[in-house]
Write an enzyme that holds these catalytic residues in place. Structure first.
Site, PDB file in Angstrom:
ATOM      1  N   SER A  65       0.812  -1.211   0.000  1.00 29.86           N
ATOM      2  CA  SER A  65       0.000   0.000   0.000  1.00 29.86           C
ATOM      3  C   SER A  65       0.851   1.269   0.000  1.00 29.86           C
ATOM      4  CB  SER A  65      -0.925  -0.004   1.219  1.00 29.86           C
ATOM      5  OG  SER A  65      -0.158   0.055   2.398  1.00 29.86           O
ATOM      6  N   THR A 199      -1.532   3.602   4.550  1.00 26.75           N
ATOM      7  CA  THR A 199      -0.585   4.684   4.328  1.00 26.75           C
ATOM      8  C   THR A 199       0.424   4.619   5.447  1.00 26.75           C
ATOM      9  OG1 THR A 199      -2.265   6.153   3.420  1.00 26.75           O
ATOM     10  CG2 THR A 199      -0.353   7.198   4.422  1.00 26.75           C
ATOM     11  N   THR A 217       2.302   7.077   0.406  1.00 26.90           N
ATOM     12  CA  THR A 217       1.249   6.120   0.041  1.00 26.90           C
ATOM     13  C   THR A 217       1.131   6.021  -1.469  1.00 26.90           C
ATOM     14  OG1 THR A 217      -1.113   5.586   0.305  1.00 26.90           O
ATOM     15  CG2 THR A 217      -0.565   7.896   0.040  1.00 26.90           C
ATOM     16  N   ARG A 227      -6.619  11.526  -8.775  1.00 27.83           N
ATOM     17  CA  ARG A 227      -7.020  11.635  -7.373  1.00 27.83           C
ATOM     18  C   ARG A 227      -5.786  11.772  -6.469  1.00 27.83           C
ATOM     19  NH1 ARG A 227      -6.103   8.503  -2.350  1.00 27.83           N
ATOM     20  NH2 ARG A 227      -7.979   8.697  -1.110  1.00 27.83           N
ATOM     21  N   THR A 250      -4.364   7.820   8.731  1.00 24.19           N
ATOM     22  CA  THR A 250      -4.444   6.783   7.711  1.00 24.19           C
ATOM     23  C   THR A 250      -5.913   6.388   7.579  1.00 24.19           C
ATOM     24  OG1 THR A 250      -3.686   4.572   7.041  1.00 24.19           O
ATOM     25  CG2 THR A 250      -4.022   4.927   9.384  1.00 24.19           C
ATOM     26  N   GLY A 251      -6.294   5.956   6.381  1.00 21.29           N
ATOM     27  CA  GLY A 251      -7.685   5.545   6.207  1.00 21.29           C
ATOM     28  C   GLY A 251      -8.288   6.158   4.961  1.00 21.29           C
TER      29      GLY A 251
END
Ligand SMILES: *[C@@H]1O[C@H](CO)[C@@H](O)[C@H](O)[C@H]1NC(C)=O
Ligand SMILES: *[C@@H]1O[C@H](CO)[C@@H](O)[C@H](O)[C@H]1NC(C)=O
Ligand SMILES: *[C@@H]1O[C@H](CO)[C@@H](O)[C@H](O)[C@H]1NC(C)=O
Ligand SMILES: *[C@@H]1O[C@H](CO)[C@@H](O)[C@H](O)[C@H]1NC(C)=O
Length: 339
Positions: A65, A199, A217, A227, A250-251
């Site tokens: 990731s 991330t 990330t 994006r 993160t998320g």
């Protein structure tokens, strides 16, 4: 609570949380934590240590990731977002949608070192990086190619489109806007793989309380090309202020970035909240509007106190992170239960 400074013996380890220097990072990314801790031991600055930690994650592709070969976008390309912040000077360097360069946090550092700008994006960021001596190479791997072709085979599901024709649950587009717009997410959250949002966010607090933060990330898997998420945005993905503390998130960046959770948490610590409370309040602010959002925050203050918080969401009830300080003397994994 007993606070253990550098020169105090720690008699009750479980309550002796605060000690300097400190490295704390999102997720159990052990090698990244070790790289940052080693950098501090070698006498490098907190800023250099934060960069070294995130750079290691980029090389190791932490969980797929971070770094090359992960999270292909709708065209199958991996692009990278990263930022670095110096809490002594409030300087920030950031890159978004960076193409064909593996060391995104290094390019973010170069934006800080070699320009008066804060944030460069896309192909132009790549050109800047090449000029600064970074190697340009394909970020595609067999793994990212497989993820992409599997997604094509399942009619480009899941994706991040909403309110479009042909409706986004049935085809790969091209998409056209629908006349009648509906607010809210375009699909059920459960369809999106949580791991597609990971991330690395890292906070480093130096011996004298200097705060540095960095993130890296490859963004959200199957994102719409172009994006850019929360990670490279100061105050969203991370924030550092040596007069108050540091935080990193993160998320689900698309949601989280609207609330500047890292900035908010640092301001709460400035106002006297301990790190754990600051993290919880910043998460709660988002939860008010998005009860099921997927996300977590780590917080640290200038005396080495730290904490974390996460939002309980489908499949996500506890959050793991890494801590290294002068008491652990190495990266140790910790966890919090989500609120
Ligand atoms: C940025 O400058 C610092 C010294 O201030 C140096 O250690 C570091 O290597 C530089 N980073 C890049 C990417 O040039
Ligand atoms: C990638 O896949 C190709 C063929 O599909 C194969 O020849 C190559 O060895 C693979 N590369 C790696 C690093 O596994
Ligand atoms: C998407 O299209 C299919 C087939 O035309 C239809 O059954 C479905 O209800 C549509 N979904 C939405 C959200 O419009
Ligand atoms: C930092 O947080 C710890 C709790 O983890 C707290 O004991 C300490 O007082 C805080 N330091 C500052 C400067 O607020």
């Amino acid at each position: 609570m007993i606070r253990c400074g550098l020169f105090f013996l720690c008699l009750l380890p479980p309550v002796c949380l605060a000690s300097l220097p400190l490295v704390i990072n999102t997720w159990p990314f052990q090698s990244a934590a070790a790289a940052a801790w080693d950098a501090l031991q070698k006498g490098l600055s907190p800023l250099d240590a934060a960069e070294a930690g995130c750079a290691r994650c980029e090389q190791d592709q932490c969980d797929g990731s971070v770094g090359f070969g992960g999270s292909p976008d709708e065209r199958g390309e991996t692009t990278l977002d990263a930022m670095i912040m110096n809490g002594d000077t409030m300087e920030v360097g950031a890159v978004g949608n960076l193409r064909r360069v593996k060391n995104a946090v290094g390019v973010a550092r170069a934006v800080m070192n070699y320009s008066d700008h804060t944030f460069l994006v896309g192909e132009s960021a790549t050109v800047f990086a090449e000029g600064m001596g970074f190697k340009s190479e394909d970020l595609t791997t067999n793994r990212s190619r497989d993820i992409f072709s599997q997604w094509l085979n399942q009619k480009c599901q899941p994706n991040f489109r909403k309110n479009v024709f042909p409706n986004a649950t049935m085809s790969c587009g091209p998409y056209k806007p629908q006349a009648k717009l509906q607010s809210g997410p375009g699909r059920k959250l459960g369809l999106i793989d949580l791991r597609s949002h990971d991330t690395i966010g890292m906070i480093v607090i130096g011996q004298n309380g200097q705060v540095a933060a960095a993130t890296s990330t490859n963004g959200a898997t199957h994102k719409v090309p172009g994006r850019v998420g929360d990670s490279p945005v100061a105050g969203a993905g991370a924030y550092a202020d040596s007069s108050a503390g540091g935080a990193a998130a993160t998320g689900q960046g698309d949601i989280m970035m609207r609330f500047l959770p890292s900035f908010l948490a640092v301001e709460l610590m400035r106002g006297g909240d301990d790190p754990s409370t600051a993290c919880k309040k910043a998460i709660s602010r988002i939860k008010k509007y998005h009860p099921d959002f997927f996300g977590a925050l780590i917080c640290a203050n200038t005396t080495g106190g730290y904490g974390a918080a996460c939002n309980r969401s489908p499949g996500f009830t506890e959050f793991h992170f890494m801590v290294s300080n002068s008491q652990t003397n190495k990266p140790v994994q910790e966890k919090v239960y989500c609120i």
